[in-house]
Structures are given as structure tokens and as C-alpha cells.
Design a protein around this motif. Structure first.
Motif, PDB file in Angstrom:
ATOM      1  N   LEU A  39       4.708   5.199 -14.696  1.00 45.42           N
ATOM      2  CA  LEU A  39       5.380   4.992 -13.425  1.00 45.42           C
ATOM      3  C   LEU A  39       4.331   4.601 -12.398  1.00 45.42           C
ATOM      4  CD1 LEU A  39       8.152   5.196 -11.977  1.00 45.42           C
ATOM      5  CD2 LEU A  39       7.444   7.469 -11.235  1.00 45.42           C
ATOM      6  N   GLU A  40       4.495   3.425 -11.844  1.00 42.60           N
ATOM      7  CA  GLU A  40       3.585   2.937 -10.825  1.00 42.60           C
ATOM      8  C   GLU A  40       4.352   2.931  -9.515  1.00 42.60           C
ATOM      9  OE1 GLU A  40      -0.137   1.272  -9.634  1.00 42.60           O
ATOM     10  OE2 GLU A  40       0.409   1.909 -11.651  1.00 42.60           O
ATOM     11  N   VAL A  41       3.880   3.712  -8.552  1.00 43.26           N
ATOM     12  CA  VAL A  41       4.585   3.804  -7.276  1.00 43.26           C
ATOM     13  C   VAL A  41       3.847   2.977  -6.236  1.00 43.26           C
ATOM     14  CG1 VAL A  41       5.415   5.376  -5.487  1.00 43.26           C
ATOM     15  CG2 VAL A  41       5.425   6.093  -7.868  1.00 43.26           C
ATOM     16  N   ILE A  42       4.612   2.214  -5.471  1.00 43.37           N
ATOM     17  CA  ILE A  42       4.052   1.371  -4.416  1.00 43.37           C
ATOM     18  C   ILE A  42       4.633   1.870  -3.098  1.00 43.37           C
ATOM     19  CG2 ILE A  42       3.683  -1.014  -3.689  1.00 43.37           C
ATOM     20  CD1 ILE A  42       4.896  -1.794  -6.506  1.00 43.37           C
ATOM     21  N   PRO A  43       4.013   2.905  -2.521  1.00 43.05           N
ATOM     22  CA  PRO A  43       4.619   3.521  -1.338  1.00 43.05           C
ATOM     23  C   PRO A  43       4.830   2.528  -0.198  1.00 43.05           C
ATOM     24  CG  PRO A  43       2.509   4.575  -1.897  1.00 43.05           C
ATOM     25  CD  PRO A  43       2.756   3.543  -2.917  1.00 43.05           C
ATOM     26  N   GLU A  44       3.897   1.574  -0.060  1.00 43.45           N
ATOM     27  CA  GLU A  44       4.035   0.605   1.038  1.00 43.45           C
ATOM     28  C   GLU A  44       5.316  -0.207   0.925  1.00 43.45           C
ATOM     29  OE1 GLU A  44      -0.378   0.764  -0.097  1.00 43.45           O
ATOM     30  OE2 GLU A  44       1.515   0.523  -1.145  1.00 43.45           O
ATOM     31  N   LEU A  45       5.811  -0.358  -0.290  1.00 44.54           N
ATOM     32  CA  LEU A  45       6.986  -1.205  -0.510  1.00 44.54           C
ATOM     33  C   LEU A  45       8.234  -0.385  -0.816  1.00 44.54           C
ATOM     34  CD1 LEU A  45       5.377  -3.888  -2.861  1.00 44.54           C
ATOM     35  CD2 LEU A  45       5.356  -3.819  -0.381  1.00 44.54           C
ATOM     36  N   ASN A  46       8.082   0.938  -0.860  1.00 45.93           N
ATOM     37  CA  ASN A  46       9.192   1.816  -1.271  1.00 45.93           C
ATOM     38  C   ASN A  46       9.761   1.395  -2.623  1.00 45.93           C
ATOM     39  OD1 ASN A  46       9.262   3.569   1.018  1.00 45.93           O
ATOM     40  ND2 ASN A  46      10.070   1.839   2.173  1.00 45.93           N
ATOM     41  N   ALA A  48       9.029   1.522  -7.045  1.00 48.48           N
ATOM     42  CA  ALA A  48       8.297   2.054  -8.199  1.00 48.48           C
ATOM     43  C   ALA A  48       8.675   1.216  -9.411  1.00 48.48           C
ATOM     44  CB  ALA A  48       8.652   3.512  -8.438  1.00 48.48           C
ATOM     45  N   VAL A  49       7.725   1.032 -10.300  1.00 49.37           N
ATOM     46  CA  VAL A  49       7.994   0.299 -11.531  1.00 49.37           C
ATOM     47  C   VAL A  49       7.759   1.245 -12.705  1.00 49.37           C
ATOM     48  CG1 VAL A  49       7.373  -1.673 -12.986  1.00 49.37           C
ATOM     49  CG2 VAL A  49       7.253  -1.879 -10.488  1.00 49.37           C
ATOM     50  N   ALA A  50       8.816   1.475 -13.471  1.00 48.88           N
ATOM     51  CA  ALA A  50       8.686   2.302 -14.673  1.00 48.88           C
ATOM     52  C   ALA A  50       8.611   1.358 -15.867  1.00 48.88           C
ATOM     53  CB  ALA A  50       9.891   3.220 -14.812  1.00 48.88           C
ATOM     54  N   THR A  51       7.578   1.540 -16.674  1.00 47.28           N
ATOM     55  CA  THR A  51       7.441   0.732 -17.884  1.00 47.28           C
ATOM     56  C   THR A  51       7.551   1.661 -19.080  1.00 47.28           C
ATOM     57  OG1 THR A  51       6.026  -0.826 -16.715  1.00 47.28           O
ATOM     58  CG2 THR A  51       5.966  -0.902 -19.123  1.00 47.28           C
ATOM     59  N   SER A 107      -1.214  -6.937 -10.785  1.00 47.24           N
ATOM     60  CA  SER A 107      -1.782  -5.827 -11.537  1.00 47.24           C
ATOM     61  C   SER A 107      -0.937  -5.581 -12.783  1.00 47.24           C
ATOM     62  CB  SER A 107      -1.809  -4.576 -10.665  1.00 47.24           C
ATOM     63  OG  SER A 107      -1.855  -3.434 -11.478  1.00 47.24           O
ATOM     64  N   VAL A 108      -1.553  -5.726 -13.936  1.00 48.24           N
ATOM     65  CA  VAL A 108      -0.841  -5.534 -15.197  1.00 48.24           C
ATOM     66  C   VAL A 108      -0.404  -4.077 -15.313  1.00 48.24           C
ATOM     67  CG1 VAL A 108      -1.087  -5.596 -17.716  1.00 48.24           C
ATOM     68  CG2 VAL A 108      -2.050  -7.421 -16.313  1.00 48.24           C
ATOM     69  N   ARG A 109      -1.219  -3.187 -14.769  1.00 47.74           N
ATOM     70  CA  ARG A 109      -0.919  -1.767 -14.828  1.00 47.74           C
ATOM     71  C   ARG A 109       0.408  -1.455 -14.152  1.00 47.74           C
ATOM     72  NH1 ARG A 109      -3.286   2.891 -12.777  1.00 47.74           N
ATOM     73  NH2 ARG A 109      -3.524   1.715 -10.859  1.00 47.74           N
ATOM     74  N   SER A 110       0.729  -2.206 -13.118  1.00 46.60           N
ATOM     75  CA  SER A 110       1.986  -1.927 -12.406  1.00 46.60           C
ATOM     76  C   SER A 110       3.136  -2.756 -12.972  1.00 46.60           C
ATOM     77  CB  SER A 110       1.826  -2.186 -10.909  1.00 46.60           C
ATOM     78  OG  SER A 110       1.478  -3.529 -10.684  1.00 46.60           O
ATOM     79  N   GLY A 111       2.926  -3.307 -14.164  1.00 48.18           N
ATOM     80  CA  GLY A 111       4.003  -4.050 -14.799  1.00 48.18           C
ATOM     81  C   GLY A 111       4.187  -5.429 -14.197  1.00 48.18           C
ATOM     82  N   GLY A 112       3.197  -5.858 -13.437  1.00 49.16           N
ATOM     83  CA  GLY A 112       3.292  -7.170 -12.789  1.00 49.16           C
ATOM     84  C   GLY A 112       2.849  -8.271 -13.716  1.00 49.16           C
ATOM     85  N   GLY A 113       2.628  -9.414 -13.133  1.00 49.87           N
ATOM     86  CA  GLY A 113       2.171 -10.560 -13.899  1.00 49.87           C
ATOM     87  C   GLY A 113       1.792 -11.647 -12.937  1.00 49.87           C
ATOM     88  N   PRO A 114       1.439 -12.824 -13.457  1.00 50.05           N
ATOM     89  CA  PRO A 114       1.007 -13.909 -12.584  1.00 50.05           C
ATOM     90  C   PRO A 114       2.037 -14.208 -11.496  1.00 50.05           C
ATOM     91  CG  PRO A 114       0.699 -14.507 -14.890  1.00 50.05           C
ATOM     92  CD  PRO A 114       1.457 -13.211 -14.868  1.00 50.05           C
ATOM     93  N   VAL A 115       1.580 -14.187 -10.260  1.00 48.54           N
ATOM     94  CA  VAL A 115       2.462 -14.452  -9.125  1.00 48.54           C
ATOM     95  C   VAL A 115       2.331 -15.917  -8.755  1.00 48.54           C
ATOM     96  CG1 VAL A 115       2.782 -13.978  -6.654  1.00 48.54           C
ATOM     97  CG2 VAL A 115       2.351 -12.098  -8.245  1.00 48.54           C
ATOM     98  N   SER A 116       3.466 -16.613  -8.636  1.00 46.50           N
ATOM     99  CA  SER A 116       3.380 -18.026  -8.282  1.00 46.50           C
ATOM    100  C   SER A 116       3.526 -18.244  -6.785  1.00 46.50           C
ATOM    101  CB  SER A 116       4.442 -18.835  -9.037  1.00 46.50           C
ATOM    102  OG  SER A 116       5.728 -18.452  -8.609  1.00 46.50           O
ATOM    103  N   ASP A 117       4.167 -17.294  -6.104  1.00 44.08           N
ATOM    104  CA  ASP A 117       4.404 -17.525  -4.687  1.00 44.08           C
ATOM    105  C   ASP A 117       4.676 -16.216  -3.962  1.00 44.08           C
ATOM    106  OD1 ASP A 117       4.883 -19.258  -2.407  1.00 44.08           O
ATOM    107  OD2 ASP A 117       6.986 -18.707  -2.614  1.00 44.08           O
TER     108      ASP A 117
END
Length: 138
Positions: A39-46, A48-51, A107-117
Motif C-alpha cells: 500500500l503506497e499512500v500519497i497524502p498530498e493527493l489523498n 493510495a495505491v494498493a498492489t 515510481s514503480v514502488r507506488s504502482g506507477g509507470g511512465p508518465v506521458s503528460d
């Protein structure tokens, strides 16, 4: 097929629910233990990403989430983190930069990936993050 279903679920509007509380909710709803997902929590954005490390039917899980009494009380929304996806991040801090948002979501850790925009809307403290199509890479 099920292989294409994302193993990550995005939870929005988590400001009323602490990360610990969210973890417990996830365990209750999924029947898994805290070792079966990250679980990656992004408090600034309210947000969380659960993988899920343990493969589960994430679509079914999201359906369960949306019907869950506590999730409704917290007004948390759950949706699949698709590989080609646009996320709207709201309630951002005033001075947040596009660079920070981009790096954060890559951040791969937060379940993200390449951002295009990334489109930042400072007047409403929100941003639209668009991910690249990763289907070609897998």
C-alpha cells in the motif's frame, strides 16, 4: 483476459482514513493479509495505491469495496489502476510542481509507470496525470 487486469487498485478520497485503517479495510475486504499486498499512500493527493502480490480478481475486489459499509462511510472510491490511464489528483498542495508529480507517479514502488503528460491546474489545486501505453513493453 484476466492477465490484463491490473493488480493495482487506486483509492481516492482517503483523507478520513489513516493508512493503518486502510490496510485493515483491505485485509477485511480481500481476505488477504498485509503480506499479500503493498500500500503506497500519497497524502498530498489523498490517494493510495494498493498492489496485490497475491493475484486476486481486482474487479471483484473493487465491487466489494464499493458495497462495503465502512468504505461508503469514509466516501472512499476504488478503481483499477489501468496501464493506459488518466488520474485526476485533487487537493494538491499550493506549491507542488509538475516535476514532483511526474517523478512521484513514475515510481514503480507506488504502482506507477511512465508518465506521458501532467496538466497542473493550480487554481483548483488539481492535476491530470496521463500514463504512457505500456502494452508494447510487456
Amino acid at each position: 483476459g484476466s492477465a490484463e487486469t491490473s493488480a493495482s487498485v487506486v483509492f481516492e478520497n482517503i483523507q478520513k482514513c489513516s493508512p493503518k485503517c486502510l490496510c485493515l479495510l483491505l485485509e477485511n475486504i480481500s481476505g488477504l493479509t498485509v503480506d499479500d499486498f503493498t500500500l503506497e499512500v500519497i497524502p498530498e493527493l489523498n490517494v493510495a495505491v494498493a498492489t496485490f502480490i497475491e493475484r486476486i480478481d481486482t474487479k471483484e475486489f473493487i465491487k466489494k469495496c464499493s458495497q462495503h459499509k465502512r468504505v461508503k462511510e469514509f466516501r472512499i472510491t476504488a478503481k483499477l489502476l489501468e496501464l493506459t490511464q488518466t488520474i485526476k489528483a485533487e487537493n494538491l498542495p499550493d506549491n507542488i510542481s509538475i516535476d514532483y508529480i511526474t517523478v512521484y507517479f513514475e515510481s514503480v514502488r507506488s504502482g506507477g509507470g511512465p508518465v506521458s503528460d501532467v496538466q497542473l491546474f493550480p487554481e483548483e489545486n488539481s492535476a491530470i496525470i496521463t500514463f504512457c501505453d505500456q502494452k508494447g513493453n510487456t
